[in-house]
Design an enzyme around this catalytic site. Sequence first.
Site, PDB file in Angstrom:
ATOM      1  N   HIS A 169       2.740   2.770  -4.218  1.00  0.00           N
ATOM      2  CA  HIS A 169       3.782   2.083  -3.727  1.00  0.00           C
ATOM      3  C   HIS A 169       4.816   2.938  -3.184  1.00  0.00           C
ATOM      4  CE1 HIS A 169       6.844  -0.831  -3.880  1.00  0.00           C
ATOM      5  NE2 HIS A 169       7.501  -0.753  -5.050  1.00  0.00           N
ATOM      6  N   SER A 221      11.680  -0.344  -2.111  1.00  0.00           N
ATOM      7  CA  SER A 221      11.127  -1.645  -2.588  1.00  0.00           C
ATOM      8  C   SER A 221      11.965  -2.660  -2.405  1.00  0.00           C
ATOM      9  CB  SER A 221      10.558  -1.278  -3.942  1.00  0.00           C
ATOM     10  OG  SER A 221       9.852  -2.404  -4.527  1.00  0.00           O
ATOM     11  N   ASP A 243      -0.190  -0.628  -0.274  1.00  0.00           N
ATOM     12  CA  ASP A 243       0.713  -0.625  -1.452  1.00  0.00           C
ATOM     13  C   ASP A 243       0.572  -1.995  -1.971  1.00  0.00           C
ATOM     14  OD1 ASP A 243       3.176  -1.195  -2.614  1.00  0.00           O
ATOM     15  OD2 ASP A 243       4.196  -0.115  -1.327  1.00  0.00           O
TER      16      ASP A 243
END
Length: 514
Positions: free
Chosen positions: A481, A229, A453
């Site tokens: 995610h 991320s 996502d």
Amino acid sequence: MRAVVRRAAAVVVAAGLAAAMLAGCVTTAPVAPDRTPVVSGAPAGFEEYYGQDVDWQECTGFDDGAYYCGTITAPLDWTDPDGGDLDLAVIVRVASNGESKGSLFVNPGGPGASGVDLVLQSAGFAVGPELLESYDVVGFDPRGVGRSTAVRCLDAVAMDRYLFDIPAAPRGTSERAAEQRQSASAFARACEKNSGGILPFITTENAARDLDLMRGVLGDAKLAYLGYSYGSFLGATYAELFPQNVGRVVLDGGLDPSIPGAVVGARQAAGFQSALGAFLTSCLAGSECPFTGSRDDAQQQVEDALAAVDASPLPATDGRMLGADALVMGIVSALYSEGSWSTLSSALTGVLEGDPDEMFDLVDRYYDRYDGTYLDNSTEAFSAYNCMDYPADSEEVEAAAEAEVAEDAPTFAPYWSSDVDLCDEWPYPPTGTRNEIHADGAAPILVIGTTNDPATPYEWSAALAEQLSSGILLTRVGEGHTGFNKGNACIDDTVVAYFEDGDAPTGDIRCEAG
């Protein structure tokens, strides 16, 4: 109107685990006999930082591996070797097979999530069982985060007021904006007062320079790195600054470094809207869904619930009031992972029945809050990084982003933006820029994107892989995610082979669900 840039932490660890402390160190020992710092190539004037010895102490993790904890000293200001120091907390889980290939650094995202906690509590979840065998897995708290020299703002009671108090004035009025501005200003002043002068230096560029320092101190000529991320932005920034030091790098759940902050928020809104649609389809197919009719009908019922609590917030057992903003946070928290959908269904049932307690559990998971206590400083660090990393957007960009949210995320649109931006009250101007990252000359870099996502939309990973001169895109078809170690054998096998043997794919790969 300023869009809300959502946190994008990739890993949610059970709240009870986060109470574990590193204070239980029992002996002093080296991580390995051959951890000689690599000073060659250190920035001029900073060689002593790269050559420092670390007082490693054995500590206990949540599996039977050998763990060592230590503190690395970094310069406060990477433009001034004499400008003072700060501390970086580091944990190393030694390779289980006793024949380490070197360090594998891992970052869980945020910005503001603790890599020390990730490795301490969930090393196997972070990198998978195969890489635990062959790498010394290194977790670290970036500057400003957790056990490192940290951003400090409010105590728990004041943080609750800042996050959960509902303005008295109606939404969209100047009176409400004035209340929000006063709250944001008080928060920013508290961060400046309580953070010991570090705020102007809490940037991703500085954190990337810290990462190269840790690489050198731990004795690795090249960086092996797995960033989730926001960790993908940290890793890409590293590659831009130090392409010659890139070894085996995987960026999972990519961020597009070239798009403005308001557009980031707009695309995230669309991502969560898409994830909400997938959740509602699954929910309606089950037997305990609180909604009825078609998916469009169910979406309308969610929107009605948001409007209802916006007009009449629901009291929770602990005295907090669940308004629309908190309800959005709870829904978003659960949409990060398909595994949380059943909990979201139950929490929404509670809201429809007038009981917000379970929904507040999801909200608290988002903010790392447990039983009235904040388990870390992730919310404060998140604010500090974003306010320094993102330059202010033009009115035209903000207006276009707001229109995009209205069209692509109708459920969240009324609550996604604010007339007040905390960063307008921040005591220091941003130093970051929004540009493409190419990292010319770097070794192959794998970028993983998941097609639905919500937090880091797939298009960002595709854009990042395209920008990077040596980028290779791995597409995971699925929900949730990030993509590695989520049960997709195609993704997992490709990443493990790359880290184990340096076998990078010759081109992009698409991995279907499963």
